[in-house]
Design an enzyme around this catalytic site. Sequence first.
Site, PDB file in Angstrom:
ATOM      1  N   GLY A  73       0.836  -1.199   0.000  1.00  0.00           N
ATOM      2  CA  GLY A  73       0.000   0.000   0.000  1.00  0.00           C
ATOM      3  C   GLY A  73       0.870   1.248   0.000  1.00  0.00           C
ATOM      4  O   GLY A  73       0.580   2.234  -0.690  1.00  0.00           O
ATOM      5  N   ASN A 153      -7.094   4.961   9.346  1.00  0.00           N
ATOM      6  CA  ASN A 153      -6.591   3.756  10.003  1.00  0.00           C
ATOM      7  C   ASN A 153      -6.627   3.830  11.523  1.00  0.00           C
ATOM      8  O   ASN A 153      -6.647   2.810  12.186  1.00  0.00           O
ATOM      9  CB  ASN A 153      -5.171   3.462   9.517  1.00  0.00           C
ATOM     10  CG  ASN A 153      -4.284   4.678   9.507  1.00  0.00           C
ATOM     11  OD1 ASN A 153      -4.561   5.661   8.810  1.00  0.00           O
ATOM     12  ND2 ASN A 153      -3.234   4.642  10.280  1.00  0.00           N
ATOM     13  N   GLN A 181      -7.415   1.062   4.125  1.00  0.00           N
ATOM     14  CA  GLN A 181      -8.270   0.580   5.220  1.00  0.00           C
ATOM     15  C   GLN A 181      -9.671   0.226   4.732  1.00  0.00           C
ATOM     16  O   GLN A 181     -10.381  -0.534   5.389  1.00  0.00           O
ATOM     17  CB  GLN A 181      -8.410   1.649   6.310  1.00  0.00           C
ATOM     18  CG  GLN A 181      -7.235   1.766   7.236  1.00  0.00           C
ATOM     19  CD  GLN A 181      -7.011   0.545   8.107  1.00  0.00           C
ATOM     20  OE1 GLN A 181      -7.947  -0.086   8.582  1.00  0.00           O
ATOM     21  NE2 GLN A 181      -5.759   0.212   8.324  1.00  0.00           N
ATOM     22  N   GLY A 202      -3.046  -5.871   0.142  1.00  0.00           N
ATOM     23  CA  GLY A 202      -3.621  -7.192   0.396  1.00  0.00           C
ATOM     24  C   GLY A 202      -3.797  -7.533   1.863  1.00  0.00           C
ATOM     25  O   GLY A 202      -4.820  -8.101   2.268  1.00  0.00           O
ATOM     26  N   HIS A 203      -2.804  -7.180   2.683  1.00  0.00           N
ATOM     27  CA  HIS A 203      -2.826  -7.690   4.060  1.00  0.00           C
ATOM     28  C   HIS A 203      -3.847  -7.004   4.971  1.00  0.00           C
ATOM     29  O   HIS A 203      -4.033  -7.418   6.112  1.00  0.00           O
ATOM     30  CB  HIS A 203      -1.424  -7.625   4.687  1.00  0.00           C
ATOM     31  CG  HIS A 203      -0.952  -6.260   5.072  1.00  0.00           C
ATOM     32  ND1 HIS A 203      -0.793  -5.886   6.389  1.00  0.00           N
ATOM     33  CD2 HIS A 203      -0.580  -5.194   4.332  1.00  0.00           C
ATOM     34  CE1 HIS A 203      -0.338  -4.644   6.424  1.00  0.00           C
ATOM     35  NE2 HIS A 203      -0.201  -4.208   5.196  1.00  0.00           N
ATOM     36  N   THR A 239       9.683  -8.650 -12.034  1.00  0.00           N
ATOM     37  CA  THR A 239       9.007  -9.935 -12.172  1.00  0.00           C
ATOM     38  C   THR A 239       7.902  -9.968 -11.134  1.00  0.00           C
ATOM     39  O   THR A 239       8.127  -9.654  -9.966  1.00  0.00           O
ATOM     40  CB  THR A 239      10.005 -11.081 -11.971  1.00  0.00           C
ATOM     41  OG1 THR A 239      11.018 -10.961 -12.969  1.00  0.00           O
ATOM     42  CG2 THR A 239       9.315 -12.434 -12.088  1.00  0.00           C
ATOM     43  N   CYS A 326       2.759   2.568  13.426  1.00  0.00           N
ATOM     44  CA  CYS A 326       3.969   3.232  12.964  1.00  0.00           C
ATOM     45  C   CYS A 326       4.452   4.281  13.949  1.00  0.00           C
ATOM     46  O   CYS A 326       5.618   4.591  14.018  1.00  0.00           O
ATOM     47  CB  CYS A 326       3.712   3.911  11.627  1.00  0.00           C
ATOM     48  SG  CYS A 326       2.664   2.950  10.559  1.00  0.00           S
TER      49      CYS A 326
HETATM   50  C1  LIG Z   1      -1.596  -0.067   6.307  1.00  0.00           C
HETATM   51  C2  LIG Z   1      -1.846   1.202   5.597  1.00  0.00           C
HETATM   52  C3  LIG Z   1      -0.962   1.675   4.612  1.00  0.00           C
HETATM   53  C4  LIG Z   1       0.320   0.980   4.282  1.00  0.00           C
HETATM   54  O1  LIG Z   1       0.128  -0.226   3.589  1.00  0.00           O
HETATM   55  P1  LIG Z   1       1.326  -1.292   3.579  1.00  0.00           P
HETATM   56  O2  LIG Z   1       0.877  -2.344   2.623  1.00  0.00           O
HETATM   57  O3  LIG Z   1       1.444  -1.789   4.980  1.00  0.00           O
HETATM   58  O4  LIG Z   1       2.535  -0.587   3.107  1.00  0.00           O
HETATM   59  C5  LIG Z   1      -1.274   2.863   3.974  1.00  0.00           C
HETATM   60  N1  LIG Z   1      -2.392   3.536   4.275  1.00  0.00           N
HETATM   61  C6  LIG Z   1      -3.259   3.115   5.196  1.00  0.00           C
HETATM   62  C7  LIG Z   1      -4.495   3.913   5.474  1.00  0.00           C
HETATM   63  C8  LIG Z   1      -3.023   1.939   5.891  1.00  0.00           C
HETATM   64  O5  LIG Z   1      -3.878   1.533   6.827  1.00  0.00           O
END
Ligand SMILES: *Cc1c(COP(=O)(O)O)cnc(C)c1O
Length: 393
Positions: A73, A153, A181, A202-203, A239, A326
């Site tokens: 993200g 978030n 989010q 994705g996560h 890749t 963070c």
């Molecule tokens: C988690 C998050 C990100 C960062 O995404 P990553 O895949 O962990 O780098 C960016 N913006 C928001 C609002 C998030 O919650």
Amino acid sequence: MTARRVYADNAGTTALSKTALDAMMPYLTESYGNPSAIYSLGREAKKALEGARVKVAAAIGALPEEIYFTGSGTEADNWAIRGAAEKGSKKGKHIITSAIEHHAVSHTLEYLKKQGFEITMLPVDNLGRVSPDDLKNAIRDDTILITIMMANNEIGAIQPVTELGRLAREKGVPFHTDAVQAAGHIPIDVKAMNIDMMSIAGHKFRGPKGVGALYIKKGNYIPPLLYGGGQESKRRSSTENVAGIVGLAAALEEATANMAENMKRVSAMRDRLIAELLKIPFSRLTGDPVNRLPGTASFVFECVEGEAMILTLDNAGICASSGSACSSASLDPSHVLLAIGLAHEVAHGSVRLSISECTTDEDIDYIIATLPPIVEKLRAMSPLWEDRMNGKF
Ligand SMILES: *Cc1c(COP(=O)(O)O)cnc(C)c1O
């Protein structure tokens, strides 16, 4: 003590879904071909990659060729913003954002500021919402990008993105939204919502970590991120992370199919959590009580230290967060909590519980039984609390 574990940090990351794992497995094992290779093993991987693109596009109302897979993200946010800055710099150097962006956006803008760009940071109200009128008034002839997140978030507040996007489009300014989010949790239609670029990861919706996507509306909004072998329509060479991309797409497809049901069940649990925890004296909900993410319950408890809360909750088997993960290494209170008008000392007592469809009613019961005594115990040790009780502030 019970050995119970309750995972309530789904805004930090989520558990990989079984569907996503199953979808990924072939591409981590026998189907390991490079999607750029022309023999059948490569074509198999290519087919999976393009199938994933179709699924992601369908989930957000985009065209497959408008989806570009990235490494996270954060990468998607950086690409959209730095790309729009580079592209627009001949026209102007003014960028509009909000005061509550994720660091992936706000720190990118800080960097651009050092490069000579001018950043207008729109305030939010005490519920964490940007006002469309403020945006309207901030747009200038030299504005080259508007970047405002879809859902926050830390406090779960959902922005009026459709309206913000409409204002941007009326003035012909590219509109990017960080929907990391939001994706997989609330309905998104990039066309109906007037979005030109949108980041997802994705996560945050039960896909794997280390893979994201940027939606870029057809058109020439930003230059390529990486030069090289020409993958991702020559805009993000590398890749491809085939298994990760397939996992992201499977998770998003699953989350979208179950969205209505998940939203209903998860927000009911969230609301029970909120109602019960607000019975704690000197506690407050942060963020918009109505326009909020289904899984996010965020609070401040006066006269407790958020970090101490998190560690004590951890001892009781509850994974929670204080503001954003963070910022947990720093002693400054979160910029989001300050932006909604909380005093420094109040903002320090923030606790975010973010649940998901994996959460059970028993998990909620356990949090409700466990958290209030922890607040009480920590307050009993706090000299601030004594002053508060004696009416000193
Ligand atoms: C988690 C998050 C990100 C960062 O995404 P990553 O895949 O962990 O780098 C960016 N913006 C928001 C609002 C998030 O919650």
